[in-house]
Design an enzyme around this catalytic site. Structure first.
Site, PDB file in Angstrom:
ATOM      1  N   SER A  35      37.912 -25.607  13.091  1.00  0.00           N
ATOM      2  CA  SER A  35      38.058 -24.094  13.412  1.00  0.00           C
ATOM      3  C   SER A  35      38.789 -24.108  14.418  1.00  0.00           C
ATOM      4  O   SER A  35      39.089 -24.534  15.397  1.00  0.00           O
ATOM      5  CB  SER A  35      36.901 -24.133  13.883  1.00  0.00           C
ATOM      6  OG  SER A  35      36.413 -22.366  14.648  1.00  0.00           O
ATOM      7  N   HIS A  83      39.611 -24.630   9.165  1.00  0.00           N
ATOM      8  CA  HIS A  83      38.752 -23.017   9.029  1.00  0.00           C
ATOM      9  C   HIS A  83      39.575 -21.891  10.147  1.00  0.00           C
ATOM     10  O   HIS A  83      39.727 -22.259  11.208  1.00  0.00           O
ATOM     11  CB  HIS A  83      37.367 -23.174   9.833  1.00  0.00           C
ATOM     12  CG  HIS A  83      36.519 -22.125  10.072  1.00  0.00           C
ATOM     13  ND1 HIS A  83      35.756 -22.008   8.708  1.00  0.00           N
ATOM     14  CD2 HIS A  83      36.267 -21.541  11.168  1.00  0.00           C
ATOM     15  CE1 HIS A  83      35.100 -21.262   9.227  1.00  0.00           C
ATOM     16  NE2 HIS A  83      35.056 -20.718  10.552  1.00  0.00           N
ATOM     17  N   ASP A 115      39.269 -18.656  11.831  1.00  0.00           N
ATOM     18  CA  ASP A 115      38.064 -17.415  11.865  1.00  0.00           C
ATOM     19  C   ASP A 115      38.568 -15.729  12.404  1.00  0.00           C
ATOM     20  O   ASP A 115      39.280 -15.726  13.795  1.00  0.00           O
ATOM     21  CB  ASP A 115      37.595 -17.960  13.536  1.00  0.00           C
ATOM     22  CG  ASP A 115      36.020 -18.496  13.090  1.00  0.00           C
ATOM     23  OD1 ASP A 115      35.575 -18.585  12.252  1.00  0.00           O
ATOM     24  OD2 ASP A 115      36.222 -19.907  14.290  1.00  0.00           O
ATOM     25  N   MET A 174      38.285 -12.529  14.004  1.00  0.00           N
ATOM     26  CA  MET A 174      37.180 -10.965  14.266  1.00  0.00           C
ATOM     27  C   MET A 174      37.768 -10.027  14.564  1.00  0.00           C
ATOM     28  O   MET A 174      38.490  -9.733  14.685  1.00  0.00           O
ATOM     29  CB  MET A 174      36.829 -11.938  15.491  1.00  0.00           C
ATOM     30  CG  MET A 174      36.015 -13.348  15.271  1.00  0.00           C
ATOM     31  SD  MET A 174      35.392 -14.065  17.091  1.00  0.00           S
ATOM     32  CE  MET A 174      35.090 -15.369  16.570  1.00  0.00           C
ATOM     33  N   HIS A 217      37.917 -17.619   7.361  1.00  0.00           N
ATOM     34  CA  HIS A 217      36.094 -16.460   7.759  1.00  0.00           C
ATOM     35  C   HIS A 217      36.690 -14.883   8.066  1.00  0.00           C
ATOM     36  O   HIS A 217      36.796 -14.411   9.148  1.00  0.00           O
ATOM     37  CB  HIS A 217      35.201 -17.707   8.922  1.00  0.00           C
ATOM     38  CG  HIS A 217      34.559 -16.668   9.091  1.00  0.00           C
ATOM     39  ND1 HIS A 217      33.145 -17.331   9.848  1.00  0.00           N
ATOM     40  CD2 HIS A 217      33.162 -16.082   8.486  1.00  0.00           C
ATOM     41  CE1 HIS A 217      32.442 -16.728  10.496  1.00  0.00           C
ATOM     42  NE2 HIS A 217      32.382 -15.947   9.676  1.00  0.00           N
ATOM     43  N   MET A 265      35.059 -12.415  10.325  1.00  0.00           N
ATOM     44  CA  MET A 265      34.520 -11.433  10.346  1.00  0.00           C
ATOM     45  C   MET A 265      34.849  -9.946  11.095  1.00  0.00           C
ATOM     46  O   MET A 265      34.810  -9.879  12.146  1.00  0.00           O
ATOM     47  CB  MET A 265      33.422 -12.186  11.811  1.00  0.00           C
ATOM     48  CG  MET A 265      32.539 -14.018  11.325  1.00  0.00           C
ATOM     49  SD  MET A 265      32.660 -14.641  13.431  1.00  0.00           S
ATOM     50  CE  MET A 265      34.786 -15.103  12.603  1.00  0.00           C
ATOM     51  N   MET A 282      25.961 -19.574   8.316  1.00  0.00           N
ATOM     52  CA  MET A 282      25.820 -19.348  10.209  1.00  0.00           C
ATOM     53  C   MET A 282      24.975 -19.949  10.372  1.00  0.00           C
ATOM     54  O   MET A 282      24.015 -19.480  10.392  1.00  0.00           O
ATOM     55  CB  MET A 282      26.259 -18.201  10.089  1.00  0.00           C
ATOM     56  CG  MET A 282      27.554 -17.536  10.181  1.00  0.00           C
ATOM     57  SD  MET A 282      28.817 -18.222   9.976  1.00  0.00           S
ATOM     58  CE  MET A 282      29.194 -18.158  11.828  1.00  0.00           C
ATOM     59  N   GLY A 322      31.273 -14.837  16.713  1.00  0.00           N
ATOM     60  CA  GLY A 322      31.597 -13.577  17.058  1.00  0.00           C
ATOM     61  C   GLY A 322      32.113 -14.547  18.544  1.00  0.00           C
ATOM     62  O   GLY A 322      32.800 -14.175  19.288  1.00  0.00           O
ATOM     63  N   GLY A 359      33.277 -19.381  19.899  1.00  0.00           N
ATOM     64  CA  GLY A 359      32.734 -20.531  19.413  1.00  0.00           C
ATOM     65  C   GLY A 359      31.462 -21.351  20.860  1.00  0.00           C
ATOM     66  O   GLY A 359      31.694 -20.363  22.064  1.00  0.00           O
ATOM     67  N   GLY A 360      31.018 -22.825  21.121  1.00  0.00           N
ATOM     68  CA  GLY A 360      30.861 -23.363  21.447  1.00  0.00           C
ATOM     69  C   GLY A 360      29.482 -22.936  21.941  1.00  0.00           C
ATOM     70  O   GLY A 360      28.922 -23.269  22.779  1.00  0.00           O
ATOM     71  N   ASP A 417      28.526 -23.707   9.825  1.00  0.00           N
ATOM     72  CA  ASP A 417      29.830 -23.191  10.785  1.00  0.00           C
ATOM     73  C   ASP A 417      28.622 -22.508  11.740  1.00  0.00           C
ATOM     74  O   ASP A 417      27.996 -21.762  12.166  1.00  0.00           O
ATOM     75  CB  ASP A 417      30.215 -21.230  10.069  1.00  0.00           C
ATOM     76  CG  ASP A 417      31.446 -21.560  11.348  1.00  0.00           C
ATOM     77  OD1 ASP A 417      31.486 -21.783  11.962  1.00  0.00           O
ATOM     78  OD2 ASP A 417      31.425 -20.072  10.615  1.00  0.00           O
ATOM     79  N   GLY A 418      28.902 -23.287  12.593  1.00  0.00           N
ATOM     80  CA  GLY A 418      28.199 -22.716  14.498  1.00  0.00           C
ATOM     81  C   GLY A 418      27.703 -24.280  14.505  1.00  0.00           C
ATOM     82  O   GLY A 418      26.494 -23.950  14.039  1.00  0.00           O
ATOM     83  N   GLY A 419      28.225 -24.336  15.403  1.00  0.00           N
ATOM     84  CA  GLY A 419      27.531 -25.582  16.875  1.00  0.00           C
ATOM     85  C   GLY A 419      27.061 -26.971  15.598  1.00  0.00           C
ATOM     86  O   GLY A 419      26.635 -27.888  15.803  1.00  0.00           O
ATOM     87  N   SER A 472      35.079 -26.330  19.088  1.00  0.00           N
ATOM     88  CA  SER A 472      34.226 -27.496  20.003  1.00  0.00           C
ATOM     89  C   SER A 472      34.202 -28.627  20.197  1.00  0.00           C
ATOM     90  O   SER A 472      34.774 -29.319  21.345  1.00  0.00           O
ATOM     91  CB  SER A 472      33.059 -27.079  20.885  1.00  0.00           C
ATOM     92  OG  SER A 472      33.305 -25.160  20.629  1.00  0.00           O
TER      93      SER A 472
HETATM   94  C1  DX5 Z   1      31.812 -18.346  15.075  1.00  0.00           C
HETATM   95  C2  DX5 Z   1      32.678 -18.923  13.583  1.00  0.00           C
HETATM   96  C3  DX5 Z   1      32.822 -20.196  14.225  1.00  0.00           C
HETATM   97  C4  DX5 Z   1      33.112 -21.018  15.539  1.00  0.00           C
HETATM   98  C5  DX5 Z   1      32.590 -22.607  15.731  1.00  0.00           C
HETATM   99  O1  DX5 Z   1      31.663 -16.945  15.120  1.00  0.00           O
HETATM  100  O2  DX5 Z   1      32.243 -18.613  12.867  1.00  0.00           O
HETATM  101  O3  DX5 Z   1      33.721 -20.815  13.182  1.00  0.00           O
HETATM  102  O4  DX5 Z   1      34.295 -21.628  15.427  1.00  0.00           O
HETATM  103  O5  DX5 Z   1      32.700 -22.875  17.008  1.00  0.00           O
HETATM  104  P1  DX5 Z   1      31.949 -23.871  17.444  1.00  0.00           P
HETATM  105  O6  DX5 Z   1      31.948 -24.743  16.488  1.00  0.00           O
HETATM  106  O7  DX5 Z   1      32.482 -24.135  18.456  1.00  0.00           O
HETATM  107  O8  DX5 Z   1      30.815 -23.319  17.501  1.00  0.00           O
HETATM  108 ZN    ZN Z   2      34.099 -18.991  11.784  1.00  0.00          ZN
END
Ligand code: DX5
Ligand code: ZN
Length: 227
Positions: free
Chosen positions: A15, A39, A41, A43, A72, A74, A142, A147, A149-150, A180-182, A203
């Site tokens: 991402s 990926h 993102d 927003m 993605h 959002m 998700m 919204g 990362g990290g 997606d996420g963490g 991240s």
């Molecule tokens: C969050 C995004 C994710 C994000 C993931 O809103 O949709 O794609 O980039 O980031 P990490 O891997 O740091 O959680």
């Molecule tokens: Zn994403």
């Protein structure tokens, strides 16, 4: 459109939200050898409380990568921008089930020549996406609140991944399952074991001193190989 690859194949999707935007093309190229999908993102500052990037960034990045751009969205009103994404080289767009109008959005994305994905937030029940499973190219679960990362991986969403994997397999559906996420070295094997075949990681790749090696390590812990 760039070929997304076979349904169900094990994929890593770095991402770029976690990349250094000042040298974005170089960052993307540095992890290319471990990138199955890229990926992106998007927003809008409305559906989520943050603003990231949009079609102009995708257009600028497109000449530097031959990977499938997994965008993605959002966004509260993604339908208004689908054509713009198609025009700049988005290969797939995923829309959130929470914004409604899902059938029309999926149809419009495909009519524009893109793959159509559907996303659900951590608090959204799995039942919300079930009616669409036969009409999508990929479902994305998700595992953080969208919204930023990290954030920390939310283990509770693994039930939704397991249920989706069961329904996709039992129904013989042509649908990938993305998370997606963490995602990091600890959570990647958990998500893979639950049935996700595409792992998004921001991240855990771009915030590391050696992003390419970090992506290789995620693939290895998830699926036990480096191919
Ligand atoms: C969050 C995004 C994710 C994000 C993931 O809103 O949709 O794609 O980039 O980031 P990490 O891997 O740091 O959680
Ligand atoms: Zn994403």
């Amino acid at each position: 459109m760039i070929d997304p690859g076979p349904i169900g194949a094990r994929r890593i999707a770095p991402s770029i939200l976690a990349a250094d935007f000042g040298v974005l093309a170089a960052q993307v190229q540095a992890v290319d050898a471990e990138t199955d999908w890229l990926h992106v993102d998007v927003m809008d500052g409305h559906f989520v409380p943050n603003i990231s990037m949009g079609p102009p960034v995708i257009k600028s990045l497109r000449p530097y990568s031959q990977r499938f751009f997994d965008c993605h969205l959002m966004m509260s009103d993604p339908g208004r921008y689908l054509e713009a994404f198609a025009n700049v080289g988005a290969d797939g767009v995923s829309v959130h089930v929470e914004v409604g109008g899902t059938s029309a959005l999926l149809r419009d994305a495909r009519d524009l020549g893109m793959r159509a994905g559907l996303v659900l937030n951590p608090e959204t029940p799995y039942d919300a996406v079930v009616p669409f499973l036969g009409d999508i190219d990929y479902l994305m679960v998700m595992s953080v609140h969208p919204g930023f990362g990290g954030q920390s991986f939310i283990h509770d969403v693994m039930d939704k991944v397991r249920w989706a994997r069961r329904d996709i397999d039992e129904g013989g559906l042509a649908c990938d399952l993305e998370i997606d996420g963490g995602i990091d070295l600890h959570s990647a094997p958990i998500a893979a074991q639950a049935g996700a075949n595409i792992l998004v990681a921001g991240s855990a790749i771009f915030a590391q001193p050696q992003p390419l090696a970090a992506a290789t390590a995620i693939r290895q812990v998830a699926w036990g190989d480096v191919s």
